[in-house]
Scaffold this active site. Structure first.
Site, PDB file in Angstrom:
ATOM      1  N   HIS A 255      -4.861  32.969 -71.695  1.00 33.83           N
ATOM      2  CA  HIS A 255      -4.305  33.029 -70.353  1.00 33.83           C
ATOM      3  C   HIS A 255      -3.680  34.386 -70.073  1.00 33.83           C
ATOM      4  O   HIS A 255      -3.665  34.843 -68.924  1.00 33.83           O
ATOM      5  CB  HIS A 255      -3.282  31.917 -70.154  1.00 33.83           C
ATOM      6  CG  HIS A 255      -3.896  30.570 -69.976  1.00 33.83           C
ATOM      7  ND1 HIS A 255      -3.221  29.396 -70.241  1.00 33.83           N
ATOM      8  CD2 HIS A 255      -5.141  30.216 -69.564  1.00 33.83           C
ATOM      9  CE1 HIS A 255      -4.023  28.369 -69.991  1.00 33.83           C
ATOM     10  NE2 HIS A 255      -5.186  28.842 -69.589  1.00 33.83           N
ATOM     11  N   HIS A 390     -16.782  29.898 -67.334  1.00 34.03           N
ATOM     12  CA  HIS A 390     -16.162  31.039 -68.005  1.00 34.03           C
ATOM     13  C   HIS A 390     -17.192  32.060 -68.483  1.00 34.03           C
ATOM     14  O   HIS A 390     -17.040  33.272 -68.258  1.00 34.03           O
ATOM     15  CB  HIS A 390     -15.299  30.565 -69.179  1.00 34.03           C
ATOM     16  CG  HIS A 390     -13.956  30.081 -68.779  1.00 34.03           C
ATOM     17  ND1 HIS A 390     -13.629  28.739 -68.727  1.00 34.03           N
ATOM     18  CD2 HIS A 390     -12.845  30.749 -68.390  1.00 34.03           C
ATOM     19  CE1 HIS A 390     -12.370  28.608 -68.335  1.00 34.03           C
ATOM     20  NE2 HIS A 390     -11.872  29.811 -68.115  1.00 34.03           N
TER      21      HIS A 390
END
Length: 419
Positions: A255, A390
């Site tokens: 993150h 992703h």
């Protein structure tokens, strides 16, 4: 804001690398087509098959729809119907026709009645991409997603998203999450382009200022993930469940990389819009990247980025997740474009070499989603291969400018090709 052409031989400028990224994207897209279900899109196993009891989920449906929309925008045949299928699913079986908003899973079930900001951010992102792709029903879906975000999730007082509610919008969860606000930031960047409304860039900056410039900045630019309703950090959250797929204990280097990239997109978007843009967006992005590389990569003596760290920066969950490395690579490419600094070229190549050697599955297709601490394929946290989003974005981002957002940028590129 300046962007720089590297003074060295960069992979970003190498035609062969650009072709490699495009070819890998086509391979990923072909694998993901099998996720289609009557009510949306579901989870594929490691061989690319749906389980007999597979069910449509809002998260995967929105992510697949967003991904397929970007394929269609580029002029790749075979994806328009899949985008339309996603629009129908999010407008029908996955939507709560009684109370508004979206369920996590199609069908009325007792454990499927909550409304989560994380999922609604992806619905907004997917709808915005479908609008750019000019698909039927997309604008109505986008209008509804914006209405729900404005009515229930966005807190003007906090400058951030509320986390979740019961089905009828009562019972607000006494929790605030960095993850849901990160994906809201991603969605807001896309909404700003599609709606031509700068309030989304204002909101995105308010989120970033709180979560990153404030809390992460006070934590050596390692992202604090969990908070109470008053935005006080919950450092022991999920201590007994450290490998949770969405709310793990401690800090999550993946993150940190994702936020670093989003800060650069936000900076570029605000500059492009002629808005006052703080210099700390770029410097915070660099600090996020540098510190998460320092504490996340090779921390346990093996190559790869661990999933989580404790508050002393020791590895907790040592598995390597594919999405983490996708975001690390994408962040390195964004920082390379923004700064021209050769260190980001070095990281960019290192991450892609690792992904090529360990994650890309040329036998059964797509990518292994998870590796164990010895870098062997694993399914302890994420089983199968349900995630196109992703890896697909990781092969797109190096080929696109920092602004506008991806679908809009692809649309503009398709219009500029000479005929």
């Amino acid at each position: 804001m300046d962007t720089f052409q590297p003074s060295f031989d960069s992979w970003l400028n190498a035609p062969a690398h650009q072709h490699w990224l495009a070819a890998e994207g086509l391979r990923l897209l072909t694998f993901a087509k099998a996720s289609k279900l009557p009510e949306g899109f579901g989870n594929l196993d490691e061989k690319g098959h749906l389980a007999p009891d597979a069910h449509a989920e809002t998260m995967n449906t929105a992510r697949m729809m967003h991904s397929f929309a970007m394929a269609h925008i580029q002029g790749l045949p075979g994806f328009a119907e899949l985008v339309d299928h996603g629009v129908r699913a999010l407008s029908g079986p996955l939507r709560d026709a009684e109370h508004g908003g979206w369920f996590a899973v199609a069908g009325h079930r007792d454990d499927n009645t909550g409304k989560a900001a994380y999922l609604h951010a992806f619905v907004a992102l997917a709808a915005s991409s479908a609008v750019v792709a000019k698909r039927p029903g997309a604008q109505a879906l986008l209008d509804e997603a914006i209405r729900v975000i404005d009515a229930h999730f966005w807190s003007e007082e906090e400058g951030a998203m509320r986390e979740s509610f019961a089905r009828d919008w009562s019972g607000e969860e006494a929790y605030r999450g960095a993850n849901s606000n990160m994906h809201a930031t991603e969605a807001f960047l896309a909404l700003a382009d599609v709606t031509d409304d700068h309030r989304w860039l204002v909101r995105a900056q308010r989120i970033v200022e709180r979560v990153i410039h404030g809390h992460a900045g006070a934590n050596d630019y390692l992202v604090v993930e969990h908070f109470d309703r008053d935005w006080q950090p919950l450092r022991e959250y999920n201590h007994d469940n450290p490998a949770d797929g969405f709310r793990p204990y401690g800090t999550t280097p993946g993150h940190g990389f994702e936020w670093a990239r989003l800060l650069l997109h936000l900076e570029a978007a605000r500059v492009r819009a002629g808005m006052l843009t703080p210099g700390w967006l770029a410097t915070d992005a660099q600090k996020l990247f540098d510190n998460n590389c320092r504490h996340g990569w090779n921390i346990d003596g093996a190559p790869g980025i661990v999933y989580t760290l404790d508050w002393d920066n020791r590895a907790v969950v040592r598995h390597r997740l594919h999405w983490t490395h996708c975001e690390a690579s994408a962040a390195a490419s964004a920082l390379l474009k923004r700064t021209g600094d050769e260190q980001y070229e070095t990281w960019y190549r290192l991450f892609w070499e690792f992904c090529d050697s360990h994650f890309i599955d040329r036998c059964d297709g797509s990518w292994h989603h998870e590796l164990d601490p010895l870098n062997r394929p694993s399914a302890d946290i994420w089983a199968g291969k349900p995630d196109l989003y992703h890896a697909w974005q990781a092969v797109l981002i190096p080929r696109l400018p920092l602004a506008p957002s991806m679908a809009t940028a692809l649309g503009q590129l398709s219009q500029s090709v000479p005929v």
